[in-house]
Scaffold this motif. Structure first.
Motif, PDB file in Angstrom:
ATOM      1  N   ARG A  98      -6.023  14.763  -2.084  1.00  0.00           N
ATOM      2  CA  ARG A  98      -6.399  14.174  -3.600  1.00  0.00           C
ATOM      3  C   ARG A  98      -5.163  14.227  -4.360  1.00  0.00           C
ATOM      4  NH1 ARG A  98      -8.557  12.514  -1.044  1.00  0.00           N
ATOM      5  NH2 ARG A  98      -7.744  11.015  -2.396  1.00  0.00           N
ATOM      6  N   ASP A  99      -5.118  14.657  -5.893  1.00  0.00           N
ATOM      7  CA  ASP A  99      -4.027  14.534  -6.550  1.00  0.00           C
ATOM      8  C   ASP A  99      -2.935  15.067  -5.865  1.00  0.00           C
ATOM      9  OD1 ASP A  99      -2.267  13.719  -8.633  1.00  0.00           O
ATOM     10  OD2 ASP A  99      -3.280  15.090 -10.075  1.00  0.00           O
ATOM     11  N   ARG A 100      -1.962  14.263  -5.632  1.00  0.00           N
ATOM     12  CA  ARG A 100      -0.596  14.901  -4.887  1.00  0.00           C
ATOM     13  C   ARG A 100       0.640  14.753  -5.688  1.00  0.00           C
ATOM     14  NH1 ARG A 100      -1.314  15.803   0.572  1.00  0.00           N
ATOM     15  NH2 ARG A 100       0.989  15.321   1.022  1.00  0.00           N
ATOM     16  N   GLY A 101       0.379  14.427  -7.123  1.00  0.00           N
ATOM     17  CA  GLY A 101       1.524  14.252  -7.830  1.00  0.00           C
ATOM     18  C   GLY A 101       1.924  12.878  -7.734  1.00  0.00           C
ATOM     19  N   ALA A 142      -2.692  -0.868  -7.068  1.00  0.00           N
ATOM     20  CA  ALA A 142      -3.869   0.106  -6.998  1.00  0.00           C
ATOM     21  C   ALA A 142      -5.225  -0.499  -6.837  1.00  0.00           C
ATOM     22  CB  ALA A 142      -4.183   0.911  -8.222  1.00  0.00           C
ATOM     23  N   LEU A 143      -5.869   0.309  -5.957  1.00  0.00           N
ATOM     24  CA  LEU A 143      -7.389  -0.263  -5.513  1.00  0.00           C
ATOM     25  C   LEU A 143      -8.290   0.593  -6.442  1.00  0.00           C
ATOM     26  CD1 LEU A 143      -9.157  -2.085  -3.737  1.00  0.00           C
ATOM     27  CD2 LEU A 143      -9.262   0.009  -2.098  1.00  0.00           C
ATOM     28  N   ALA A 144      -9.049  -0.126  -7.126  1.00  0.00           N
ATOM     29  CA  ALA A 144     -10.007   0.609  -7.935  1.00  0.00           C
ATOM     30  C   ALA A 144     -11.485   1.070  -7.351  1.00  0.00           C
ATOM     31  CB  ALA A 144     -10.073  -0.033  -9.219  1.00  0.00           C
ATOM     32  N   GLY A 145     -11.623   2.225  -6.895  1.00  0.00           N
ATOM     33  CA  GLY A 145     -12.660   2.448  -5.908  1.00  0.00           C
ATOM     34  C   GLY A 145     -12.592   2.336  -4.636  1.00  0.00           C
ATOM     35  N   ALA A 146     -13.421   3.093  -4.012  1.00  0.00           N
ATOM     36  CA  ALA A 146     -12.977   3.326  -2.736  1.00  0.00           C
ATOM     37  C   ALA A 146     -14.473   2.932  -1.747  1.00  0.00           C
ATOM     38  CB  ALA A 146     -13.038   5.093  -2.309  1.00  0.00           C
ATOM     39  N   ALA A 147     -15.228   2.070  -2.314  1.00  0.00           N
ATOM     40  CA  ALA A 147     -16.450   1.717  -1.516  1.00  0.00           C
ATOM     41  C   ALA A 147     -15.771   0.904  -0.167  1.00  0.00           C
ATOM     42  CB  ALA A 147     -17.256   0.954  -2.148  1.00  0.00           C
ATOM     43  N   GLY A 148     -16.521   1.061   0.843  1.00  0.00           N
ATOM     44  CA  GLY A 148     -16.133   0.202   1.880  1.00  0.00           C
ATOM     45  C   GLY A 148     -17.272  -0.092   2.899  1.00  0.00           C
ATOM     46  N   GLU A 152       4.303   0.765  -5.057  1.00  0.00           N
ATOM     47  CA  GLU A 152       3.413   1.852  -5.007  1.00  0.00           C
ATOM     48  C   GLU A 152       2.040   1.371  -4.487  1.00  0.00           C
ATOM     49  OE1 GLU A 152       1.768   5.093  -7.983  1.00  0.00           O
ATOM     50  OE2 GLU A 152       3.818   4.874  -7.618  1.00  0.00           O
ATOM     51  N   PHE A 153       1.574   1.749  -3.640  1.00  0.00           N
ATOM     52  CA  PHE A 153       0.093   1.401  -3.278  1.00  0.00           C
ATOM     53  C   PHE A 153      -0.770   2.653  -3.402  1.00  0.00           C
ATOM     54  CE2 PHE A 153       2.903  -1.515  -1.103  1.00  0.00           C
ATOM     55  CZ  PHE A 153       2.065  -2.693  -1.097  1.00  0.00           C
ATOM     56  N   SER A 154      -2.063   2.543  -4.060  1.00  0.00           N
ATOM     57  CA  SER A 154      -2.653   3.710  -4.338  1.00  0.00           C
ATOM     58  C   SER A 154      -4.226   3.500  -4.386  1.00  0.00           C
ATOM     59  CB  SER A 154      -1.997   4.417  -5.593  1.00  0.00           C
ATOM     60  OG  SER A 154      -2.881   5.481  -5.960  1.00  0.00           O
ATOM     61  N   ASP A 155      -4.984   4.398  -4.087  1.00  0.00           N
ATOM     62  CA  ASP A 155      -6.463   4.293  -4.542  1.00  0.00           C
ATOM     63  C   ASP A 155      -6.650   5.869  -4.681  1.00  0.00           C
ATOM     64  OD1 ASP A 155      -9.178   5.008  -4.166  1.00  0.00           O
ATOM     65  OD2 ASP A 155      -9.423   3.412  -2.832  1.00  0.00           O
ATOM     66  N   PRO A 156      -7.273   6.257  -5.631  1.00  0.00           N
ATOM     67  CA  PRO A 156      -7.431   7.759  -6.131  1.00  0.00           C
ATOM     68  C   PRO A 156      -8.559   8.428  -5.263  1.00  0.00           C
ATOM     69  CG  PRO A 156      -8.721   6.107  -7.814  1.00  0.00           C
ATOM     70  CD  PRO A 156      -7.508   5.141  -7.004  1.00  0.00           C
ATOM     71  N   ASP A 157      -9.061   7.741  -4.342  1.00  0.00           N
ATOM     72  CA  ASP A 157     -10.063   8.465  -3.419  1.00  0.00           C
ATOM     73  C   ASP A 157      -9.920   8.226  -2.018  1.00  0.00           C
ATOM     74  OD1 ASP A 157     -12.018   9.197  -5.506  1.00  0.00           O
ATOM     75  OD2 ASP A 157     -12.735   7.112  -5.482  1.00  0.00           O
ATOM     76  N   ALA A 158      -8.661   7.683  -1.761  1.00  0.00           N
ATOM     77  CA  ALA A 158      -8.154   7.498  -0.258  1.00  0.00           C
ATOM     78  C   ALA A 158      -7.550   9.004   0.125  1.00  0.00           C
ATOM     79  CB  ALA A 158      -7.156   6.674  -0.305  1.00  0.00           C
ATOM     80  N   SER A 159      -8.104   9.004   1.466  1.00  0.00           N
ATOM     81  CA  SER A 159      -7.499  10.375   2.294  1.00  0.00           C
ATOM     82  C   SER A 159      -6.222   9.904   2.883  1.00  0.00           C
ATOM     83  CB  SER A 159      -8.583  10.768   3.246  1.00  0.00           C
ATOM     84  OG  SER A 159      -8.967   9.567   4.391  1.00  0.00           O
ATOM     85  N   TYR A 160      -6.006   8.467   3.069  1.00  0.00           N
ATOM     86  CA  TYR A 160      -4.625   8.316   3.663  1.00  0.00           C
ATOM     87  C   TYR A 160      -4.657   6.774   3.212  1.00  0.00           C
ATOM     88  CZ  TYR A 160      -7.328   5.679   7.527  1.00  0.00           C
ATOM     89  OH  TYR A 160      -8.192   4.983   8.154  1.00  0.00           O
ATOM     90  N   VAL A 161      -3.351   6.223   3.231  1.00  0.00           N
ATOM     91  CA  VAL A 161      -2.767   4.869   3.032  1.00  0.00           C
ATOM     92  C   VAL A 161      -1.931   4.281   4.157  1.00  0.00           C
ATOM     93  CG1 VAL A 161      -1.877   3.409   1.403  1.00  0.00           C
ATOM     94  CG2 VAL A 161      -2.898   5.325   0.380  1.00  0.00           C
ATOM     95  N   LYS A 162      -2.209   3.244   4.655  1.00  0.00           N
ATOM     96  CA  LYS A 162      -1.519   2.698   5.637  1.00  0.00           C
ATOM     97  C   LYS A 162      -1.144   1.200   5.610  1.00  0.00           C
ATOM     98  CE  LYS A 162      -2.088   2.337  10.710  1.00  0.00           C
ATOM     99  NZ  LYS A 162      -0.775   2.926  11.208  1.00  0.00           N
ATOM    100  N   LEU A 163      -0.150   0.765   5.636  1.00  0.00           N
ATOM    101  CA  LEU A 163       0.513  -0.230   5.000  1.00  0.00           C
ATOM    102  C   LEU A 163       0.754  -1.284   6.474  1.00  0.00           C
ATOM    103  CD1 LEU A 163       3.035   0.404   2.759  1.00  0.00           C
ATOM    104  CD2 LEU A 163       0.682   0.071   2.192  1.00  0.00           C
ATOM    105  N   HIS A 164       0.384  -2.569   6.058  1.00  0.00           N
ATOM    106  CA  HIS A 164       0.762  -3.605   7.334  1.00  0.00           C
ATOM    107  C   HIS A 164       1.742  -4.449   6.764  1.00  0.00           C
ATOM    108  CE1 HIS A 164       0.358  -7.367   9.925  1.00  0.00           C
ATOM    109  NE2 HIS A 164       0.048  -6.116  10.717  1.00  0.00           N
TER     110      HIS A 164
END
Length: 418
Positions: free
Chosen positions: A12-15, A27-33, A95-107
């Motif tokens: 969660r908030d890691r600074g 940034a991606l607003a929202g984690a619905a998937g 910077e790629f961010s989603d406040p609800d993400a457990s991980y971020v993986k880029l392609h």
């Protein structure tokens, strides 16, 4: 019995980091998937009514019965994007961010570099960072744990200004938070016969719970790895033999290009029996598929940085006959969680044992059946003998009893490769 084998080339908030010149934030607003799964022709005992409530609203698509039987669970969503860092731009950081993400993986759609230049993908505090200095087309970067990933182009003094040089990010996988994954697993378990099953109570425990009572079992959990396939799909695998060899299910992946889009996590375990905090895993990528079989549901593959994971040890496939009542255990990464071990079984009087030494899998008489608990994401786990600590089966299917392919059949086919 003849099985088809394909041999391939060997919080969660890691600074936040301080704002810097040239940074762009995506940034991606929202984690619905949505939950999306592969399909297979699998016999399922019953289908649920169309009007049965899902319980997760728009976060989950209605599951197809055949899909639910496969045991592949997606734990994130992939978002299309079109962001670049080129030599002609002043921007050097994304910077790629989603406040609800457990991980971020880029392609990366492409990465074209010159001289000694390189790209890093890092966590905001720099505790996790991966360097890429080869020009490549279409590749996944290693995931960053947490809600934010920082991409930086490091130019070492060249004068190149071509727009063609640099890195282009075309999609991002954002992992669902743990509570959403747990709900997805529960939802899937109740919609059809699952490929992984909890039999009565969930008797699995974090591996840390057995450090004092069963240290040998915990030691033989270390070669077992969590797989993150193509950004969002979970399975388990384990190192087999002394060489650079990993074993998982064919239904997890079967081709080298799929292996190369797969992260292999070693050393991912809870720091205490109570769960919660987990150790930082060592992440490597799959490399080449050496052999695979649909009938026996196995894939043998290598990893790209064997030296980084060799210290975790290896397991051995048994070529002995399996007996009814033989005590067993299953180290695994259910739902992608830190390692858990099924040692006990409420159904079998306290301990996990072989219930049926000969059982039908994808083909007749291929499997060994048991009531050890597993979940989605446990596909590809080793089933080990409590006496010898050898692998007696490759877990792949469920329904209580759950079952795995007899390891001696796999050894007969590919032992020369191991």
């Amino acid at each position: 019995m003849a099985a088809a084998v394909r041999n391939h080339e060997p919080g969660r908030d890691r600074g936040r980091v301080p704002a810097r010149r040239g940074r762009r934030r995506i940034a991606l607003a929202g984690a619905a998937g949505a939950l999306a799964l592969g399909t297979a022709a699998v016999v399922v005992p019953h289908a649920l009514a169309d009007d049965e409530p899902l319980g997760l609203g728009e976060a989950v698509e209605r599951l197809d019965v055949d899909e639910a039987a496969l045991g592949l669970l997606e734990i994130g969503e992939i978002v299309e994007t079109a962001e670049s860092l080129t030599y002609a731009d002043e921007t050097t950081v994304l910077e790629f961010s989603d406040p609800d993400a457990s991980y971020v993986k880029l392609h990366f759609e492409r990465m074209l570099l010159t001289g000694g230049d390189y790209v890093t993908v890092s966590s905001p505090d720099g505790s996790e960072s991966y360097r890429y200095d080869d020009s490549q087309m279409s590749r996944w970067a290693t995931s960053i744990t947490g809600d934010t990933a920082i991409v930086e182009l490091h130019k070492t003094g060249g004068d190149a200004v071509s727009d063609a040089l640099g890195a282009v990010v075309d999609k991002v996988a954002y992992g669902f938070p743990e509570d959403v994954v747990d709900e997805l697993v529960d939802e899937k378990n109740h919609r059809a016969r699952p490929a992984e099953s909890l039999c009565s109570d969930d008797d699995k425990k974090p591996s840390a719970c057995y450090e004092n009572s069963y240290p040998d079992i915990v030691d033989h959990t270390e070669p077992v790895a969590r797989l993150l396939i193509d950004g969002t799909v979970l399975c388990t695998a384990f190192r087999v033999g002394e060489e650079n060899r990993m074993l998982t299910n064919n239904h997890c992946f079967s081709e080298s290009w799929e292996a190369q889009r797969t992260e292999v996590w070693f050393g991912y375990t809870c720091t205490s029996c109570a769960g919660g905090e987990a150790t930082e895993p060592v992440k490597v990528s799959g490399d080449h598929v050496l052999a695979t079989s649909e009938d026996l549901d196995y894939t043998l593959f290598s990893v790209d940085d064997f030296a980084a994971v060799e210290r975790f040890g290896h397991l051995t496939l048994s070529d002995d006959r399996v007996g009814r009542g033989e005590a067993i255990y299953i180290p695994q990464h259910p739902a992608g969680r830190p390692s858990e071990i099924a040692v006990e079984s409420t159904v079998d009087g306290g301990n996990c044992v072989v219930d049926e030494p000969v059982y039908d899998g994808y083909v007749a008489d291929s499997d060994v059946a048991y009531y050890c608990d597993t979940e989605f994401g446990s596909s590809g786990s080793p089933v080990l003998s409590r006496d010898t600590h050898e692998v007696i089966a490759l877990h792949h299917f469920g329904g209580c009893p759950n079952s795995g392919v007899n390891a001696s059949l796999i050894e007969d086919e590919i032992g020369y490769l191991i």
